[in-house]
Design a protein around this motif. Structure first.
Motif, PDB file in Angstrom:
ATOM      1  N   THR B  51      54.984   7.459  83.393  1.00 21.96           N
ATOM      2  CA  THR B  51      54.447   9.047  83.302  1.00 21.96           C
ATOM      3  C   THR B  51      53.582   9.613  82.085  1.00 21.96           C
ATOM      4  O   THR B  51      52.843  10.759  81.562  1.00 21.96           O
ATOM      5  N   GLN B  91      53.375  13.858  89.405  1.00 24.40           N
ATOM      6  CA  GLN B  91      54.287  13.233  89.912  1.00 24.40           C
ATOM      7  C   GLN B  91      55.021  14.743  90.705  1.00 24.40           C
ATOM      8  O   GLN B  91      54.948  14.584  91.964  1.00 24.40           O
ATOM      9  N   ASP B 167      50.110  10.526  89.664  1.00 22.99           N
ATOM     10  CA  ASP B 167      51.014   9.587  89.200  1.00 22.99           C
ATOM     11  C   ASP B 167      52.094   9.403  90.076  1.00 22.99           C
ATOM     12  O   ASP B 167      52.448  10.915  90.992  1.00 22.99           O
TER      13      ASP B 167
END
Ligand SMILES: Nc1ncnc2c1ncn2[C@@H]1O[C@H](COP(=O)(O)OP(=O)(O)O)[C@@H](O)[C@H]1O
Ligand SMILES: [Mg+2]
Lengths: 274, 306
Positions: B51, B91, B167
Motif C-alpha cells: 500500500t 484497500q 489495492d
C-alpha cells in the motif's frame, strides 16, 4: 457482468476533458459536503439551530425581564443578544464541521484518501471544506436573525449584511477547527477544546453583556478573542452605528482569517500527506 | 506521454525508492519499471509495503529517498498532472455512506473535474458495465460487499485513467464475486489499461498479472511472469502432507521443508513423490504441481512473520 465488454467499455475510454481549475476543484469539494449534509438536512441542522433559540428564549426573553430597561448600547436587550447569537451560531456550526466532522472524515471514513487519489490539491480540499462551513455560517446566521426578529429583536436595516459577517466568522472558525484537528489523535481530545476554549469564547466575547468598560484586563482579553470582532461588527450593523472602532474590528477579523487560513492549510497538508 | 516516440517508455520508473516511517522502512530501495499496458501484481504478506508503494505513486505521501517518476513526471511536485490520469481503488472502501451509489460517483466525478453532463453519461455507462444500474439509487449501506467493491472500481474509472491502481480489490469477497471482478479487470486489460494490483491471493495474481513482484519487508525479493517464477524457483511437483511424526530418509532429488505440522516435499518428477506418499502414513496428503503460493511461501517464509 461483462456481457457487453467491447462497446460499453470502449465508450468509457473516450478521452474526456478534465476541468482542473481552482474554481472547479473547490466546487467539487463544496458540492460533496453540500450533498452529504443536505441528505439528512433536518437531523443535521435542527439541533444547532435550536440551541441559539433556547439561549435567546432563556436569556434574552426570560432573563431580559430583569436587565436594565433600555438594554445596552442603544439596543433593547433582545436585539442586543440577537446581534451576538447570529454570529456565535455561525461559529458553532463551523467549529463542529472542522473538528468532529473533519476528524471522522480523516480517520474513520477516509474521505480525504478518496480525494487525494484525484488531482485535487490538499489546499483545494480544505479550502473547499472551509467554504462549505462558510456557506453554513451564512445560512445559520440568517435563520437565527429571522427567528430572533420574529421573537422581538429589532435590528436596523443594515442587518442584511449579517449573513456576510456570519460567513466570514464561519470561515475563520473552520480554519481554527482544522488547526486543532491537525493535532488531535483521538476524537475525545476535542472535549478539551470545546469546553476549554469554545465555551469561554462564547461567554466572554460579548454575546450576552457588553464586555467593555468593566475591567481593563477584560477589555484586553476580549479584544484578543477572535469571536469578539465579528460580534462587534454585527452589533454595529444592528444599530447602524459605525465608528473607527468598527473598522478596527473589520481589520482584526480579516487578519485573523488570513493567518488562520494559512496555518490551517499548512497543518492539514502535513497531517494528510503522511 | 501522448506522443508515439515515448510510447514504449516506462510509465513508472523507480530507483532505490524508499519510504521510512520513523525507524521503519516501509518501502526499502525498490527498483521498478512499469511498461504501458502492463498488469503488474504486487504480492506480499501484510505489512510488506504494498500500500505504501502505491501511495507513493499517486502522491499521497512523499518518498524518503530514491527516484520515482510517473508518466515521466515527479510525484508530489506534479501530483495534479499525474493524478488526473490515475484511478485508485483503495484497500478500504471509502464511499460516502450517506449517499446513494450514483451520488457517490457524481461527487467523485466532480473531484476529477468532469462537468455534470459528462459525469452523468459516464456514471450510467460504468454502472451498466458493472451490472449496478439497478442499484444506482441504493444507499451504500444497503449494498453487499461485492457491490461496494465494484462501485469502488467504477469510481476509479470516472476520469478515464491511463493507470489503474487496485489495492487488494477482492480481499474478503466470496468466490463468485471475485471471479466477476477478475472478468471486469481482464476487460480493462484488453482495452490497454495499465494496472498495478496488490493482493495476497496467488490465484488473483496469477489470473491477472503479466508479471508479479513479490514484496517482503519493503523490498522486492522476486519478479517475473507468474509461471516463469514457479519454474525458475521450484521443482515441478510438491507433496504436501500433515501429521507425519517422523520423516524417513529421503532419496536424492527430493527437497524437504517443514512448517508447523505440515511437511512439503519437492521434486522435479512425480514418481519419487508418489513412492514417498505411499511410504508416509499421513492423515492428509496431496500431490500437486508447485504453484505461485509455494514460491511466495518459500521466499517470505512459512511462519508468521508480521
Ligand atoms: N502512515 C504510516 N505511519 C506509520 N507507519 C506506517 C504508515 N503506513 C504504513 N505504515 C507501516 O508500514 C508498513 C507497510 O505497510 P503497508 O504499506 O500498509 O503494507 P501492506 O499494504 O503490504 O500490508 C507496515 O509496517 C505499516 O504498519
Ligand atoms: Mg495494504
Amino acid at each position: 457482468m461483462s456481457s457487453s465488454p467491447a462497446n460499453g467499455l470502449s465508450e468509457l475510454h473516450q478521452p474526456i476533458r478534465l476541468r482542473t481549475s481552482l474554481f472547479w476543484s473547490l466546487y467539487g469539494v463544496w458540492y460533496r459536503h453540500f450533498r452529504v449534509y443536505t441528505k439528512t438536512f433536518l437531523a443535521n441542522a435542527t439541533p444547532p439551530l435550536l440551541e441559539p433559540l433556547f439561549f435567546f428564549t432563556a436569556v434574552a426573553i426570560g432573563l431580559g425581564n430583569y436587565v436594565q430597561p433600555g438594554g445596552f448600547e442603544g439596543l433593547s436587550y433582545r436585539t442586543f443578544v440577537a446581534s451576538g447569537l447570529v454570529i456565535s451560531s455561525a461559529m458553532f456550526t463551523a467549529i463542529f464541521e472542522t473538528t468532529f466532522g473533519t476528524f471522522v472524515r480523516l480517520v474513520f471514513q477516509k474521505t480525504y484518501d478518496a480525494m487525494l487519489g484525484t488531482h485535487l490539491r490538499v489546499s483545494e480540499i480544505f479550502v473547499g471544506e472551509m467554504l462549505f462551513a462558510a456557506t453554513k455560517g451564512a445560512v445559520f446566521s440568517t435563520v437565527v436573525l429571522l427567528v430572533t426578529m420574529a421573537f422581538g429583536a429589532r435590528p436596523n436595516v443594515w442587518c442584511v449584511l449579517v449573513p456576510v459577517v456570519g460567513m466570514l466568522t464561519s470561515y475563520l472558525f473552520a480554519s481554527i477547527g482544522l488547526i486543532v484537528t491537525s493535532y488531535v489523535k483521538m476524537i475525545n481530545n476535542f472535549s478539551f477544546f470545546t469546553t476549554g476554549v469554545i465555551t469561554p469564547l462564547f461567554f466572554f466575547s460579548g454575546t450576552f453583556f457588553p464586555i467593555k468598560g468593566h475591567y481593563v484586563w477584560l477589555d484586553v482579553v476580549s479584544n484578543v478573542l477572535p469571536l469578539t470582532h465579528p460580534i462587534e461588527i454585527s452589533r454595529a450593523l444592528f444599530e447602524a452605528h459605525f465608528t473607527p472602532a468598527t473598522l478596527a474590528h473589520v481589520a482584526a477579523l480579516t487578519a485573523y482569517i488570513v493567518v488562520c487560513h494559512v496555518l490551517a492549510l499548512r497543518r492539514m497538508t502535513q497531517r494528510v500527506l503522511s | 506521454m501522448e506522443d508515439s516516440a515515448t510510447h514504449s517508455a516506462p510509465l513508472i520508473i523507480a530507483r532505490g525508492l524508499t519510504k521510512q516511517f520513523g525507524e521503519l522502512k516501509a518501502v526499502d530501495g525498490v527498483d521498478l519499471d512499469i511498461a504501458p499496458n502492463e498488469c503488474v501484481g504486487f504480492l506480499g504478506p501484510n505489512g510488506a509495503g504494498k500500500t505504501t508503494l502505491m501511495r507513493l505513486v499517486f502522491s499521497a505521501i512523499a518518498k524518503t529517498a530514491g527516484e520515482l517518476t510517473v508518466f515521466g513526471l515527479t510525484p508530489m511536485e506534479q501530483r495534479k498532472q499525474i493524478n488526473a490520469h490515475i484511478g485508485v481503488v483503495f484497500q478500504d472502501n471509502n464511499l460516502d455512506e450517506e449517499l446513494n451509489a450514483a451520488e457517490c460517483l457524481l461527487v467523485h466525478a466532480l473531484y476529477c473535474g468532469l462537468d455534470h453532463r459528462t459525469a452523468r453519461r459516464r456514471i450510467a455507462a460504468l454502472l451498466d458495465w458493472l451490472s449496478l444500474t439497478a442499484k444506482a439509487d441504493s444507499r451504500i449501506r444497503a449494498l453487499s460487499g461485492g457491490m461496494v467493491r465494484r462501485l469502488m472500481i467504477a469510481r476509479a474509472l470516472l476520469n478515464s485513467p491511463k493507470l489503474l491502481i487496485l489495492d487488494e480489490p477482492t480481499t474478503g469477497l466470496d468466490p463468485q464475486v471475485r471471479h466477476a471482478i477478475w472478468a471486469a479487470l481482464r476487460d480493462l486489460k484488453r482495452q490497454g489499461m495499465t494496472i498495478l494490483l496488490t493482493t495476497h491471493y496467488m490465484d488473483e495474481a496469477q489470473q491477472l498479472s503479466d508479471r508479479v513482484l513479490i514484496m517482503d519487508r519493503g523490498r522486492i525479493i522476486l519478479s517475473g511472469p507468474p509461471n516463469d517464477l514457479v519454474e525458475a524457483h521450484l521443482e515441478r511437483y510438491v507433496l504436501q502432507v500433515s501429521g507425519v511424526p517422523t520423516v524417513p530418509p529421503l532419496d536424492g532429488g527430493i527437497r524437504h521443508e517443514h512448517a508447523g505440522d505440515a511437511d512439503y516435499f519437492y521434486a522435479a518428477a512425480e514418481q519419487p513423490l508418489q513412492a514417498l506418499h505411499e511410504r508416509l502414513a499421513a492423515k492428509y496428503a496431496i500431490l500437486r504441481h508447485a504453484n505461485l503460493e509455494d514460491v511466495f511461501l518459500k521466499f517470505t517464509g512459512r511462519g508468521f512473520n508480521e
